[in-house]
Design a protein around this motif. Structure first.
Motif, PDB file in Angstrom:
ATOM      1  N   GLN A   1      11.159  48.733 -55.261  1.00  0.00           N
ATOM      2  CA  GLN A   1      12.219  49.278 -56.101  1.00  0.00           C
ATOM      3  C   GLN A   1      11.686  50.226 -57.164  1.00  0.00           C
ATOM      4  OE1 GLN A   1      14.848  46.114 -57.569  1.00  0.00           O
ATOM      5  NE2 GLN A   1      14.299  44.879 -55.797  1.00  0.00           N
ATOM      6  N   GLU A   2      10.575  49.877 -57.812  1.00  0.00           N
ATOM      7  CA  GLU A   2      10.063  50.702 -58.903  1.00  0.00           C
ATOM      8  C   GLU A   2       9.175  51.839 -58.419  1.00  0.00           C
ATOM      9  OE1 GLU A   2       8.230  48.079 -61.772  1.00  0.00           O
ATOM     10  OE2 GLU A   2       9.891  46.673 -61.588  1.00  0.00           O
ATOM     11  N   CYS A   3       8.293  51.547 -57.459  1.00  0.00           N
ATOM     12  CA  CYS A   3       7.345  52.594 -57.062  1.00  0.00           C
ATOM     13  C   CYS A   3       7.942  53.542 -56.023  1.00  0.00           C
ATOM     14  CB  CYS A   3       6.044  51.992 -56.547  1.00  0.00           C
ATOM     15  SG  CYS A   3       6.118  51.304 -54.882  1.00  0.00           S
ATOM     16  N   ASN A   4       9.034  53.148 -55.382  1.00  0.00           N
ATOM     17  CA  ASN A   4       9.623  53.984 -54.333  1.00  0.00           C
ATOM     18  C   ASN A   4      11.146  54.017 -54.479  1.00  0.00           C
ATOM     19  OD1 ASN A   4       9.946  55.530 -52.022  1.00  0.00           O
ATOM     20  ND2 ASN A   4       8.642  54.226 -50.753  1.00  0.00           N
ATOM     21  N   PRO A   5      11.635  54.610 -55.568  1.00  0.00           N
ATOM     22  CA  PRO A   5      13.081  54.612 -55.790  1.00  0.00           C
ATOM     23  C   PRO A   5      13.851  55.372 -54.715  1.00  0.00           C
ATOM     24  CG  PRO A   5      11.972  56.058 -57.369  1.00  0.00           C
ATOM     25  CD  PRO A   5      10.908  55.273 -56.671  1.00  0.00           C
ATOM     26  N   GLY A   6      13.238  56.398 -54.126  1.00  0.00           N
ATOM     27  CA  GLY A   6      13.923  57.141 -53.073  1.00  0.00           C
ATOM     28  C   GLY A   6      14.202  56.273 -51.863  1.00  0.00           C
ATOM     29  N   LEU A   7      13.219  55.503 -51.429  1.00  0.00           N
ATOM     30  CA  LEU A   7      13.415  54.614 -50.289  1.00  0.00           C
ATOM     31  C   LEU A   7      14.380  53.493 -50.641  1.00  0.00           C
ATOM     32  CD1 LEU A   7      12.779  53.745 -47.440  1.00  0.00           C
ATOM     33  CD2 LEU A   7      10.713  52.600 -48.290  1.00  0.00           C
ATOM     34  N   THR A   8      14.287  52.977 -51.850  1.00  0.00           N
ATOM     35  CA  THR A   8      15.206  51.915 -52.278  1.00  0.00           C
ATOM     36  C   THR A   8      16.647  52.396 -52.207  1.00  0.00           C
ATOM     37  OG1 THR A   8      13.501  51.005 -53.744  1.00  0.00           O
ATOM     38  CG2 THR A   8      15.776  50.329 -54.153  1.00  0.00           C
ATOM     39  N   ALA A   9      16.892  53.600 -52.710  1.00  0.00           N
ATOM     40  CA  ALA A   9      18.250  54.141 -52.674  1.00  0.00           C
ATOM     41  C   ALA A   9      18.731  54.323 -51.242  1.00  0.00           C
ATOM     42  CB  ALA A   9      18.292  55.468 -53.423  1.00  0.00           C
ATOM     43  N   LEU A  10      17.864  54.773 -50.355  1.00  0.00           N
ATOM     44  CA  LEU A  10      18.252  54.967 -48.953  1.00  0.00           C
ATOM     45  C   LEU A  10      18.583  53.623 -48.295  1.00  0.00           C
ATOM     46  CD1 LEU A  10      18.576  56.816 -46.492  1.00  0.00           C
ATOM     47  CD2 LEU A  10      16.114  56.518 -46.061  1.00  0.00           C
ATOM     48  N   ILE A  11      17.787  52.603 -48.580  1.00  0.00           N
ATOM     49  CA  ILE A  11      18.053  51.280 -48.003  1.00  0.00           C
ATOM     50  C   ILE A  11      19.383  50.734 -48.523  1.00  0.00           C
ATOM     51  CG2 ILE A  11      17.230  48.895 -47.851  1.00  0.00           C
ATOM     52  CD1 ILE A  11      14.360  50.006 -48.091  1.00  0.00           C
ATOM     53  N   ARG A  12      19.646  50.924 -49.801  1.00  0.00           N
ATOM     54  CA  ARG A  12      20.929  50.461 -50.371  1.00  0.00           C
ATOM     55  C   ARG A  12      22.096  51.155 -49.685  1.00  0.00           C
ATOM     56  NH1 ARG A  12      20.577  50.521 -56.887  1.00  0.00           N
ATOM     57  NH2 ARG A  12      22.525  49.336 -56.615  1.00  0.00           N
ATOM     58  N   GLU A  13      21.921  52.437 -49.432  1.00  0.00           N
ATOM     59  CA  GLU A  13      22.976  53.190 -48.757  1.00  0.00           C
ATOM     60  C   GLU A  13      23.229  52.632 -47.358  1.00  0.00           C
ATOM     61  OE1 GLU A  13      23.849  57.825 -47.322  1.00  0.00           O
ATOM     62  OE2 GLU A  13      22.064  57.341 -48.527  1.00  0.00           O
ATOM     63  N   ALA A  14      22.151  52.173 -46.701  1.00  0.00           N
ATOM     64  CA  ALA A  14      22.282  51.713 -45.318  1.00  0.00           C
ATOM     65  C   ALA A  14      22.788  50.284 -45.210  1.00  0.00           C
ATOM     66  CB  ALA A  14      20.928  51.839 -44.613  1.00  0.00           C
ATOM     67  N   ILE A  15      22.250  49.369 -46.036  1.00  0.00           N
ATOM     68  CA  ILE A  15      22.562  47.936 -45.830  1.00  0.00           C
ATOM     69  C   ILE A  15      23.117  47.235 -47.056  1.00  0.00           C
ATOM     70  CG2 ILE A  15      20.822  47.746 -44.010  1.00  0.00           C
ATOM     71  CD1 ILE A  15      19.010  46.280 -46.036  1.00  0.00           C
ATOM     72  N   GLY A  16      23.371  47.982 -48.132  1.00  0.00           N
ATOM     73  CA  GLY A  16      23.908  47.336 -49.322  1.00  0.00           C
ATOM     74  C   GLY A  16      22.809  46.787 -50.220  1.00  0.00           C
ATOM     75  N   ASP A  17      23.193  45.955 -51.186  1.00  0.00           N
ATOM     76  CA  ASP A  17      22.291  45.538 -52.257  1.00  0.00           C
ATOM     77  C   ASP A  17      21.696  44.147 -52.092  1.00  0.00           C
ATOM     78  OD1 ASP A  17      22.803  47.953 -53.407  1.00  0.00           O
ATOM     79  OD2 ASP A  17      23.992  47.180 -55.075  1.00  0.00           O
ATOM     80  N   ALA A  18      22.023  43.439 -51.034  1.00  0.00           N
ATOM     81  CA  ALA A  18      21.581  42.043 -50.920  1.00  0.00           C
ATOM     82  C   ALA A  18      20.054  41.930 -50.950  1.00  0.00           C
ATOM     83  CB  ALA A  18      22.128  41.419 -49.640  1.00  0.00           C
ATOM     84  N   PHE A  19      19.343  42.914 -50.409  1.00  0.00           N
ATOM     85  CA  PHE A  19      17.881  42.841 -50.354  1.00  0.00           C
ATOM     86  C   PHE A  19      17.253  42.907 -51.737  1.00  0.00           C
ATOM     87  CE2 PHE A  19      18.446  47.365 -50.741  1.00  0.00           C
ATOM     88  CZ  PHE A  19      17.283  47.854 -51.335  1.00  0.00           C
ATOM     89  N   LEU A  20      17.986  43.399 -52.741  1.00  0.00           N
ATOM     90  CA  LEU A  20      17.449  43.462 -54.098  1.00  0.00           C
ATOM     91  C   LEU A  20      17.201  42.065 -54.652  1.00  0.00           C
ATOM     92  CD1 LEU A  20      19.724  46.272 -55.596  1.00  0.00           C
ATOM     93  CD2 LEU A  20      17.414  46.515 -54.649  1.00  0.00           C
ATOM     94  N   ASP A  21      18.004  41.103 -54.220  1.00  0.00           N
ATOM     95  CA  ASP A  21      17.845  39.719 -54.665  1.00  0.00           C
ATOM     96  C   ASP A  21      17.078  38.865 -53.665  1.00  0.00           C
ATOM     97  OD1 ASP A  21      19.549  39.602 -57.206  1.00  0.00           O
ATOM     98  OD2 ASP A  21      20.930  40.508 -55.768  1.00  0.00           O
ATOM     99  N   ASP A  22      17.041  39.257 -52.429  1.00  0.00           N
ATOM    100  CA  ASP A  22      16.360  38.497 -51.391  1.00  0.00           C
ATOM    101  C   ASP A  22      15.712  39.492 -50.430  1.00  0.00           C
ATOM    102  OD1 ASP A  22      15.470  36.903 -49.345  1.00  0.00           O
ATOM    103  OD2 ASP A  22      17.417  36.031 -48.862  1.00  0.00           O
ATOM    104  N   ALA A  23      14.401  39.671 -50.558  1.00  0.00           N
ATOM    105  CA  ALA A  23      13.708  40.697 -49.767  1.00  0.00           C
ATOM    106  C   ALA A  23      13.822  40.459 -48.270  1.00  0.00           C
ATOM    107  CB  ALA A  23      12.234  40.753 -50.174  1.00  0.00           C
ATOM    108  N   GLU A  24      14.051  39.229 -47.852  1.00  0.00           N
ATOM    109  CA  GLU A  24      14.152  38.965 -46.415  1.00  0.00           C
ATOM    110  C   GLU A  24      15.426  39.565 -45.822  1.00  0.00           C
ATOM    111  OE1 GLU A  24      12.521  35.328 -44.759  1.00  0.00           O
ATOM    112  OE2 GLU A  24      12.060  34.653 -46.795  1.00  0.00           O
ATOM    113  N   LYS A  25      16.370  39.966 -46.683  1.00  0.00           N
ATOM    114  CA  LYS A  25      17.563  40.668 -46.205  1.00  0.00           C
ATOM    115  C   LYS A  25      17.234  42.070 -45.695  1.00  0.00           C
ATOM    116  CE  LYS A  25      20.583  37.435 -47.332  1.00  0.00           C
ATOM    117  NZ  LYS A  25      21.334  36.669 -46.297  1.00  0.00           N
ATOM    118  N   LEU A  26      15.997  42.522 -45.950  1.00  0.00           N
ATOM    119  CA  LEU A  26      15.581  43.811 -45.377  1.00  0.00           C
ATOM    120  C   LEU A  26      15.663  43.790 -43.854  1.00  0.00           C
ATOM    121  CD1 LEU A  26      12.491  44.615 -47.633  1.00  0.00           C
ATOM    122  CD2 LEU A  26      14.541  46.044 -47.422  1.00  0.00           C
TER     123      LEU A  26
END
Length: 809
Positions: free
Chosen positions: A474-499
């Motif tokens: 989330q901190e070192c790669n904000p671009g990838l974080t934003a893309l993942i949020r766009e694709a699968i939502g925010d659940a992975f922010l609280d539980d990385a296994e949701k990736l």
């Protein structure tokens, strides 16, 4: 007119005013005169107010609940910069960015000038930092204990290709994150004698002593739900200046006590190749262990009263062998100050301690010359002997434990110079001993702790390492974080296994294009940094092939360099082939006394100088060694990597966490079946990783069979040619014999299997080239890596510790 930057952040105006107020009244500057470091301090002090309130609430809640606390003892805490970390976990980054923009200040620029805390060196310290963040994120009450190093290990500068060690003056302008706790101060003694009394009590009378003073740093968990404490110890002499000596004209002698105290906390890992260095290292380890144990016991008695319930309310985890003397220290405190009998104290100690082993290397399983240990810690030597007597009597009663096993189990190594084995002390003094990857744990049982495992067959368990996804995605790669949020939502922010929900997007060409664009942007940013730092232009469209870690022969940076030389020869000899453009990136520090590691750094730079200036390779190959590797530099490199080099000799890397960081950011791994590489392969699938070389068992068998590296080298034309070129001075014309001994060492004693694995490594690299040429396939594999490594979150690791070892979940 200042632009309205606060429209998207409702509390922004109030925050902008608060930062300005802090700047004026705390820093003593107005906005017109303030420099970036002034704004940085004002921002930290302002944000810190929120953190302090959460910190106090967290502490009061734990006390009110009578909660069991975790105490994590580590000689390193590689916490990196804290502002971005704190703002991210508090979810206030946008708000603070907007508030600073009101004053024409860029938050990103402030984050870049915050110094890295020089509290660690490598994976051990970074793991400790990830664990502290996850403990807070999981809302588990915890303290981290370590040393507040004034200069850390060292700041690395590269001069003419050589590593130069300079002081890391990270505290020269103070540290706005820390709080000195004068009330938490403890007497720590050294030397002297042990006196017995008629009533049977024992009193240690140290010949010298220092005062350990606690300095606390808040550790903010995800969403700010809990703030824990990193407690670091600084040292002070009880008499900072002897006025009698000063007035007599002995100015240096007058300050000797304070200088001695400061020496304890001056440098991480002093050179222990000398007797004085060994003594200082042991003093450091006892200093922080003693202060920590005294603090833990004091807190327990204050809140719970009965010392006999310590194991029910405190879980002490020893991060490697450095704090192992804590076992003897706790026994001393329980027996000498709380009047427990030895057996009762021993039961409490074993139920309280857990021990994490991080290495199978014999030299890293610390042991101390018995005369040094006894002279410096005479009471602890008595306790070690008493523990050993109890241990060996217990071992003698077990069937199958013979004299050889007794010698291996003993806390005292009787072979040659008698030494105190700290790993054995940590093992027998803990109810749990864990490895940090499945292979590592298995090898612990079969090798270094085989006989102790026979004696205590249920004590060893595995806890595969993890990394915090907050900092390392989330901190070192904000671009990838934003893309993942766009694709699968925010659940992975609280539980990385949701990736895992991202996996189907590996087949989505639209997503892969977006994913590749993020990677290109990260690579372009790193290319700009390299141009600014080294003056070297690199092509962001080339493959970024990265090996960043502590420089050590078992990690085999040398294998990567030799393969680069062989590749250089191939490109020059066959320019007609369709070569993959590569940028080989190295970074890492070598211990100041480790001559071969420092020579490997010089070799990397010599090879880089030759290849980077050779037009015959047509820009197809570039090499860069980036100086002063630390957390902040890793945060730039990791998101930009295409290929992650994890090529240690199989069976020698306990786990690794860099491998996890790279995979989480979409790099493919090239590696051996070592450490956590095995588990990464199991998670991402063998088709999404490139594995080569011998297994740990094959390495052991080859050594046992009398491996002849010379025959192996002579059978490999590419290897023989590369070694000859290096040894003959092709890359060191100023000193043609510079690398002769280093290369001859491979012919005579290739302990780390560089030659044995070379051809397999070359073949694996050519497989990488083939995969890189298939752009959609490479991108899909990179996406699968991101999707399938959420399990390597330190949150998962800490849950396992909390459930299986500490009993706090």
């Amino acid at each position: 007119m200042v632009p309205d930057t606060c429209s998207a952040a409702p509390d922004c105006t109030a925050l902008a005013d608060a930062i300005l107020d802090t700047l004026v009244h705390r820093i003593g500057k107005d906005a017109q005169a303030a420099l970036p470091h002034d704004w940085l301090a004002a921002t930290i002090f302002t944000v810190r107010n929120d953190i302090i309130e959460r910190w106090m609430v967290s502490s009061k809640a734990a006390h009110a609940a009578g909660a069991k606390k975790v105490y994590y003892l580590s000689l390193e805490f590689l916490i990196g910069r804290l502002l971005r970390d704190a703002l991210g976990n508090l979810q206030r980054s946008d708000e603070v960015k907007a508030a600073l923009a009101v004053h024409g200040v860029d938050l990103a620029e402030l984050e870049e000038i915050e110094p890295d805390a020089a509290l660690g060196n490598g994976g051990l310290g970074r793991l400790a930092a990830c664990f502290m963040e996850s403990l807070a994120s999981l809302q588990l009450p915890a303290y981290g204990y370590g040393i507040r190093y004034m200069n850390g290990m060292f700041r690395q500068r590269i001069e003419n290709g050589w590593q130069v060690e300079l002081p890391e003056n990270w505290l020269v302008h103070g540290n706005p994150w820390e709080f000195e706790r004068r009330e938490s101060a403890y007497f720590v003694g050294f030397g002297g004698e042990v006196v017995g009394h008629d009533d049977g009590t024992i009193h240690w009378k140290p010949a010298e002593a220092v005062e350990a003073i606690a300095v606390d740093t808040p550790v903010v968990g995800w969403r700010g739900k809990r703030v824990n404490t990193l407690r670091l110890w600084t040292a002070r002499a009880f008499d900072p200046i002897r006025l009698d000596r000063f007035n007599a004209g002995d100015f240096s002698g007058a300050l000797a006590g304070q200088i001695g105290a400061e020496t304890l906390v001056r440098v991480l890992y002093p050179n222990d190749s000398t007797a004085a260095g060994q003594e200082l290292r042991l003093r450091q380890e006892y200093f922080f262990s003693s202060a920590s144990i005294q603090d833990i016991v004091r807190r327990h008695v204050q809140y719970f009263g009965d010392i006999k319930t310590l194991a029910d309310k405190a879980a002490i985890q020893l991060n490697d062998t450095h704090p192992a003397v804590s076992v003897a220290e706790l026994m001393r405190v329980l027996v000498d100050y709380h009047d427990l009998n030895f057996d009762e104290a021993w039961d409490i100690a074993k139920r309280t301690f857990g021990y994490t082993n991080h290495t199978l290397l014999p030299e890293a399983l610390e042991s101390w010359p018995l005369p040094l240990f006894e002279w410096l810690l005479p009471r602890h030597m008595q306790i070690v002997y008493a523990i050993n007597a109890k241990l060996l009597r217990e071992a003698r009663a077990v069937e199958g434990i013979d004299d050889r096993a007794i010698a291996a189990i003993s806390l005292i190594d009787e072979g040659g110079e008698r030494r105190v084995r700290m790993a054995n002390l940590a093992f027998v003094g803990s109810h749990s001993v864990n490895g940090v990857a499945a292979l590592h744990t298995d090898l612990m049982k079969r090798t270094v702790f085989a006989d102790l495992h026979t004696l205590y067959p249920t004590r060893i368990n595995n806890k595969t390492n993890g990394i915090t996804p907050r900092r390392w995605l989330q901190e070192c790669n904000p671009g990838l974080t934003a893309l993942i949020r766009e694709a699968i939502g925010d659940a992975f922010l609280d539980d990385a296994e949701k990736l895992a929900d991202l996996a189907p997007f590996a087949e989505d060409s639209w997503f892969r294009e977006k994913f590749a664009a993020v990677k290109r942007a990260n690579k372009a940013a790193l290319a700009d940094y390299i141009k600014t730092t080294l003056g070297l232009r690199i092509d962001p469209t080339a493959m970024f092939d990265v090996q960043i870690k502590r420089i050590h022969e078992y990690k085999r940076q040398l294998l990567g360099i030799i393969e680069t030389v062989a590749l250089y020869d191939q490109i020059r000899g066959h320019p007609e082939r369709d070569w993959t453009p590569r940028v080989k990136l190295f970074a890492g520090k070598a211990a100041s006394s480790y001559a071969n590691a420092k020579l490997i750094i010089k070799l990397a730079n010599d090879v880089a100088r030759r290849i980077n200036s050779d037009p015959s390779v047509g820009g197809l190959l570039k090499i860069a060694f980036l100086p002063n590797y630390n957390v902040s530099l890793a945060e730039k490199i990791v998101p930009a990597a295409d290929l992650s080099e994890q090529i240690s000799t199989a069976g020698m890397e306990a786990s690794g966490t860099g491998n996890m960081k790279f995979a989480l950011n979409g790099a493919l791994t090239i590696g051996t079946l070592d450490g956590a590489n095995i588990e990464i392969m199991e998670r991402v699938g063998p088709e999404n990783i490139v594995i080569f070389g011998m297994t740990a068992d094959e390495v052991a068998a080859k050594r046992a069979a009398g491996y002849d590296p010379r025959a192996t080298i002579e059978a490999s034309g590419a290897l023989n040619q590369a070694l000859s070129a290096i040894a003959s001075g092709v890359f060191s014309p100023d000193d043609p014999t510079r690398y002769k001994d280093l290369m001859n060492g491979l012919y005579d004693h290739d302990w780390f299997m560089v030659a044995a694995d070379f051809d397999a490594y070359v073949a694996a690299q050519r497989e990488v080239d083939t995969r890189w040429a298939d752009t959609p396939g490479w991108e899909a594999a990179a996406v699968r890596n991101v999707a399938r490594v959420g399990w390597f979150s330190s949150d998962r690791t800490i849950r396992e510790y909390a459930t299986d070892i500490w009993g706090v979940l």
